[in-house]
Structure formats: C-alpha cells, structure tokens
Motif scaffolding. Sequence first.
Motif, PDB file in Angstrom:
ATOM      1  N   SER A 208       4.237 -21.149  22.462  1.00 44.39           N
ATOM      2  CA  SER A 208       3.269 -21.886  21.632  1.00 44.39           C
ATOM      3  C   SER A 208       3.472 -23.398  21.987  1.00 44.39           C
ATOM      4  O   SER A 208       4.849 -23.814  22.268  1.00 44.39           O
ATOM      5  N   CYS A 209       2.548 -24.414  22.145  1.00 46.30           N
ATOM      6  CA  CYS A 209       2.551 -25.589  22.414  1.00 46.30           C
ATOM      7  C   CYS A 209       2.743 -26.595  20.927  1.00 46.30           C
ATOM      8  O   CYS A 209       2.954 -27.837  20.796  1.00 46.30           O
ATOM      9  N   ASP A 210       1.945 -26.069  19.819  1.00 47.96           N
ATOM     10  CA  ASP A 210       1.910 -26.860  18.678  1.00 47.96           C
ATOM     11  C   ASP A 210       2.014 -25.782  17.710  1.00 47.96           C
ATOM     12  O   ASP A 210       0.808 -25.092  17.128  1.00 47.96           O
ATOM     13  N   PRO A 211       3.300 -25.589  16.996  1.00 48.97           N
ATOM     14  CA  PRO A 211       4.371 -26.239  17.467  1.00 48.97           C
ATOM     15  C   PRO A 211       5.065 -25.680  18.631  1.00 48.97           C
ATOM     16  O   PRO A 211       4.693 -24.498  19.181  1.00 48.97           O
ATOM     17  N   LEU A 212       5.926 -26.407  19.281  1.00 52.97           N
ATOM     18  CA  LEU A 212       6.602 -26.137  20.478  1.00 52.97           C
ATOM     19  C   LEU A 212       7.570 -24.916  20.090  1.00 52.97           C
ATOM     20  O   LEU A 212       8.460 -25.048  19.732  1.00 52.97           O
TER      21      LEU A 212
ATOM     22  N   TYR B 131      -4.489 -28.158  24.656  1.00 52.27           N
ATOM     23  CA  TYR B 131      -4.603 -27.226  24.201  1.00 52.27           C
ATOM     24  C   TYR B 131      -5.565 -27.223  23.047  1.00 52.27           C
ATOM     25  O   TYR B 131      -6.508 -26.352  22.693  1.00 52.27           O
ATOM     26  N   ARG B 132      -5.670 -28.102  21.963  1.00 52.69           N
ATOM     27  CA  ARG B 132      -6.676 -28.251  20.942  1.00 52.69           C
ATOM     28  C   ARG B 132      -8.085 -28.669  21.754  1.00 52.69           C
ATOM     29  O   ARG B 132      -9.157 -28.160  20.944  1.00 52.69           O
TER      30      ARG B 132
ATOM     31  N   SER C 212      -0.269 -30.427  23.969  1.00 54.12           N
ATOM     32  CA  SER C 212      -0.768 -30.309  22.738  1.00 54.12           C
ATOM     33  C   SER C 212      -2.372 -30.815  22.633  1.00 54.12           C
ATOM     34  O   SER C 212      -3.190 -30.005  21.981  1.00 54.12           O
ATOM     35  N   HIS C 213      -2.440 -31.783  23.298  1.00 56.55           N
ATOM     36  CA  HIS C 213      -4.121 -32.499  23.314  1.00 56.55           C
ATOM     37  C   HIS C 213      -4.940 -31.444  23.796  1.00 56.55           C
ATOM     38  O   HIS C 213      -6.003 -31.203  23.640  1.00 56.55           O
TER      39      HIS C 213
ATOM     40  N   SER D 130      -0.534 -18.101  19.612  1.00 56.97           N
ATOM     41  CA  SER D 130      -1.173 -18.941  20.247  1.00 56.97           C
ATOM     42  C   SER D 130      -1.952 -18.286  21.468  1.00 56.97           C
ATOM     43  O   SER D 130      -2.043 -17.049  21.788  1.00 56.97           O
TER      44      SER D 130
ATOM     45  N   HIS E 140       4.999 -32.590  26.128  1.00 57.00           N
ATOM     46  CA  HIS E 140       4.266 -32.113  24.930  1.00 57.00           C
ATOM     47  C   HIS E 140       2.993 -32.787  24.414  1.00 57.00           C
ATOM     48  O   HIS E 140       1.968 -32.119  23.974  1.00 57.00           O
TER      49      HIS E 140
END
Length: 340
Positions: free
Chosen positions: A123-127, A223-224, A220-221, A236, A216
């Motif tokens: 997962s990247c968000d959260p890492l 991915y969203r 995160s950006h 995720s 990160h």
Amino acid sequence: MDMRGFQKINHFPGMSEISRKDNLARNLNRLYKLFPRDFEFFPRTWVLPADLGDFHSHIRSKRRSKYFIVKPESGCQGKGIFITKSPKDLKVGDHFIAQQYLARPLLIGGFKFDMRIYVLVTSCDPLRIFVYNEGLARFATEEYAEPSAKNMHNMFMHLTNYSINKHNRKFTSNEQDGFKRSITSVNKHLAAEGHDVQALWGRIHDIIIKTLISAHPVLSHNYRTCFPNHNGTLGSACFEVLGFDVILDQDLNPWILEVNHSPSFTCDSALDTKVKHGVVSDTLRLLNMRAADKRKCANEEKARVRHRLLSRNRRGSLAAGHANEEGCCCCCRGCMARSR
C-alpha cells in the motif's frame, strides 16, 4: 482506471521515481540537501547531461582525481556500464548517471559483493513495506583491487551483476562459498567475524524506508488519480515486489546502489528456486487473495445495482404520484369555477 474490488495490479503508478536511476538520483539528492545526516546512504551522483557543469566543477575541485561509475539512466543487467576518471569519456548529449565509485567496499574472501534484498510494498497510502528475510549475495568473480588505469575495464572485478559474472569461467553457484550465495550465509560470516548483524539490518531497513519515502508524494498522488473509485475494503489496488541492491563498505555502512521494479525471478540454480519461491509465496500470503473475495465483491456489486434500480423506480413512482395530485387539484378548481 476501472477495476473490481478483488483485482490487483503488480505495479504502482509512479514507482519509476525510484526504479529509474536518474529519478532515484534526483529524489535522493534533493532530500540529501534538506537532511544531509539522514540521507548519506547514496553515493554522490550526477544526472547527465543536466548536471554536466556541476560534475566538471567537482572533478576540478579535487586534488586527487577519483573514479566514477557511469550507468545508462534506465538500463539494467549491467549493460552499458563503464568506469572512468575523466569526463572526456562522456559524449555530449548522452543520458547517463555518473556515480562516485565506492573504492573501499567490504570484501569476503577478497571479492566484492552486493546484496539483492526483496521488498514488498502492499500500500502507498498509508505506506506499508515488508522486507523478505532472505535474499541473494552476488559476488564479482575476480579478486578486488582499487580501480586503476590497468584494471578499470575489468568488469568481472568491479561489477557484481549476475548477468555479467555468470559468463566468467570461474563462476560457480554455491550457497556457502560460490559467487552467488544466500544472505543468510553472509550474515553468518559477518557474525563469525564479530560484527553486529542485527544492528546492520536495522540500518538497511532504515535506508529502504527512506528511499521509498522519497517517492511517496508521487506514489500517493498517482494512486489516487488512477484509482479514485477503488473499493478499499479488500486492500490496495496495487502491490509491488522491488529488488533493492545494497552494498556494504569496510565500515559496514550500507549504501543503496539502485532499485529494480521488476527483479528477475528466473531460477538458474537451487538457491534461486529456494529464495525466489519464498518471495512469491510470502507475497501471495500477505496479499491474502482468496476466491471468496471475488464472490463477495460480485455479491456487493449485485446489491449496489439492485439498490440503484429500486431507487430509480421509487423516484419514478413518487414523481407520477405528484403529477396525479396536481391534476386532481386543477380539476377540482375547474369544477368549483363552473359551479359558481
């Protein structure tokens, strides 16, 4: 990107921020300028041709010229790598990174080596990061000597890439004393020499985390942006197995050399099979992907469709009822007017 809740992709959008050598250099150089004490684990690196002027200035400022290892910005398997001490060997306009050569690596049996460490990002968000507790130590196949005009072209001495050293007639694959060994055997060797292996791995985990933190914000950006509507109840939409190449110097300090976003899972030996099978097996176990998840998502999707249809029918019935009420009111008013 439209995906079902139970589906996963084995790459994160934006992971090239650390898997490309030029992007890795830019990100870690940027953070080194902000936090020099915390990001000293990456050899000084210049992205060419953008940093060519700074690279020339650095060379001129040194009384004793040093050697640099030059790599294609997005190459792999040791292709296109060479060692130099003169910027004249670089062609204007070529896209390379020039990295300060670590001339005092830790040696085992007189040979230079690095470690391929497998890292799973779920997962990247959260890492969320997992480090596999086994890996591969890749050795050069010629005894090491500091780079000089005589040996700087000997890639069997200065590079540890398996894809290069397997072509040397001296190459053997043996878990204990070959040119490709398990990290467990290296840990045992270091412990036997009195080194604190647990503290060493604490430092290695620390630099892995910091390297991923450097990417990160982009991860995160992206991915969203790519998965705005993904149902996160099953985790995720992405995961990724990375291969971190780490080298130790004579003081047992770990240095990040590069990050591979598609590490090889080819098995040329029993050791490869043992290590890489374990990486894949643990990855699938941590992802916890089950057939029941697919059925659960399918049932949830059916329930959402049914809910939308019922809501639409209900709104249609209410609208028709309002129209009838309004019609009755008009009729009644007309009748009352005529009666008058």
